[in-house]
Design a protein around this motif. Structure first.
Motif, PDB file in Angstrom:
ATOM      1  N   LEU A   1       0.906  -1.578  -0.063  1.00  0.00           N
ATOM      2  CA  LEU A   1       0.194   0.249  -0.047  1.00  0.00           C
ATOM      3  C   LEU A   1       1.520   1.044   0.236  1.00  0.00           C
ATOM      4  O   LEU A   1       0.584   2.324  -0.413  1.00  0.00           O
TER       5      LEU A   1
ATOM      6  N   PHE B   1       2.561   2.316  -3.161  1.00  0.00           N
ATOM      7  CA  PHE B   1       1.323   2.676  -3.842  1.00  0.00           C
ATOM      8  C   PHE B   1       0.689   3.501  -3.858  1.00  0.00           C
ATOM      9  O   PHE B   1       0.505   4.388  -5.224  1.00  0.00           O
TER      10      PHE B   1
ATOM     11  N   TRP C   1      -7.476   2.540  -4.378  1.00  0.00           N
ATOM     12  CA  TRP C   1      -6.674   0.977  -3.688  1.00  0.00           C
ATOM     13  C   TRP C   1      -7.144  -0.257  -3.489  1.00  0.00           C
ATOM     14  O   TRP C   1      -7.798  -1.478  -3.754  1.00  0.00           O
TER      15      TRP C   1
END
Length: 317
Positions: A155, A158, A274
């Protein structure tokens, strides 16, 4: 406004159809037994998310006492797109979904009692960071201290604002080349670069579309598109592929609109992106639950300003 009639890509469509809630059919009264069984096998894997069995049981008891009110809070409702008045997309024959309070309590149970031996990136707080942030915020307002999320390596890579220096909305103009191109279309572009110039990660775009698959009947395709018979997909693709398809393949023009966001706001948008790419399952309707509606919801919800979209005017959104 649809993904066309090509075969579905395995990665985004698998993620798009995954349930938005980790516990789909567990009734509220049976969660106590579920919690006790989970406590017997609990093995904390990360220092940040680890809580003792007794502390986890105490926290879950407090969450249960507030679950009905928290699940009705506008910030929680917005994350599940219930401000759009939508029920989650369901595969034919699937079991009924639980109520909002049970969904919230199931989410908290998965977060506080992670599976033994699970990697940190598989923790529910890493898969659904906006939900965990909002739940911790609501709990904190009522004096319930939930632990911080574990270290989410994937995460972080990203959603790091330093890696994504800007977001743009791309408006693809209508075209007469085919029926699906008769309406405009919206894409979300992630500008991947740093202070030194372009990085090894090219810019990507997210196409918000319907997963149509193969439809041999034009009437069936139209009926499904108008009634919400197709699932929503946030399909990630390289910018070069989107330009080739729209500019050259469909002979359409593209207009760019840069979003003026702070680094914190960019991270919030990326975290929600996400989450929805992996966990959210909603229906897509060509006229009033389309790319514009869902992009508006994505940006407004991530920026804590989710609007109430009136179905009577959503056609023009």
């Amino acid at each position: 406004m649809a993904a066309g009639d090509s075969a579905p890509r395995p990665s985004p469509c698998t993620r798009g159809l995954r349930s938005a809630w980790p516990l789909r059919v567990t009734p509220l009264r049976s969660l106590t037994l579920l919690t006790l069984l989970a406590l017997l096998t609990l093995r904390p894997t990360t220092a940040e998310a680890a809580t003792s069995p007794a502390a986890a049981a105490s926290l879950l008891a407090q969450v249960r006492g507030h679950a009905a009110r928290w699940s009705a809070h506008p910030r929680w409702r917005a994350l599940e797109a219930r401000n759009l008045g939508e029920a989650p997309y369901r595969i034919d024959g699937a079991a009924p979904l639980p109520g909002p309070a049970t969904q919230l309590l199931g989410f908290a149970t998965s977060a506080l009692l992670p599976a033994a031996g699970a990697a940190a990136d598989d923790h529910v707080a890493c898969r659904q960071p906006p939900r965990w942030r909002v739940l911790r915020s609501l709990a904190s307002e009522d004096g319930v201290g939930l632990p911080a999320a574990p270290s989410c390596t994937a995460l972080q890579a990203f959603a790091d604002p330093a890696a994504t220096t800007g977001l743009e909305v791309l408006f693809v103009t209508p075209s007469s080349t085919r029926a699906a191109a008769s309406f405009g279309h919206l894409l979300l572009r992630l500008r991947r670069s740093d202070s030194g110039g372009e990085t090894d990660h090219p810019d990507v775009v997210y196409e918000i579309s319907a997963l149509t698959g193969f439809r041999h009947s034009a009437l069936g395709y139209l009926a499904s598109g108008l009634s919400g018979g197709f699932p929503l997909v946030f399909d990630q693709q390289p910018l070069s592929a989107a330009l080739t398809d729209n500019l050259h393949g469909q002979q359409r023009s593209i207009r760019r609109f840069r979003l003026n966001l702070t680094a914190t706001q960019r991270r919030r948008v990326l975290e929600l992106l996400w989450q929805v790419e992996r966990e959210l399952a909603l229906p897509y309707r060509f006229l009033n639950r389309n790319c514009a509606t869902y992009l508006l919801w994505l940006l407004a919800t991530a920026l804590d300003g989710a609007p109430a979209i009136d179905p009577r005017v959503a056609l023009w959104a």
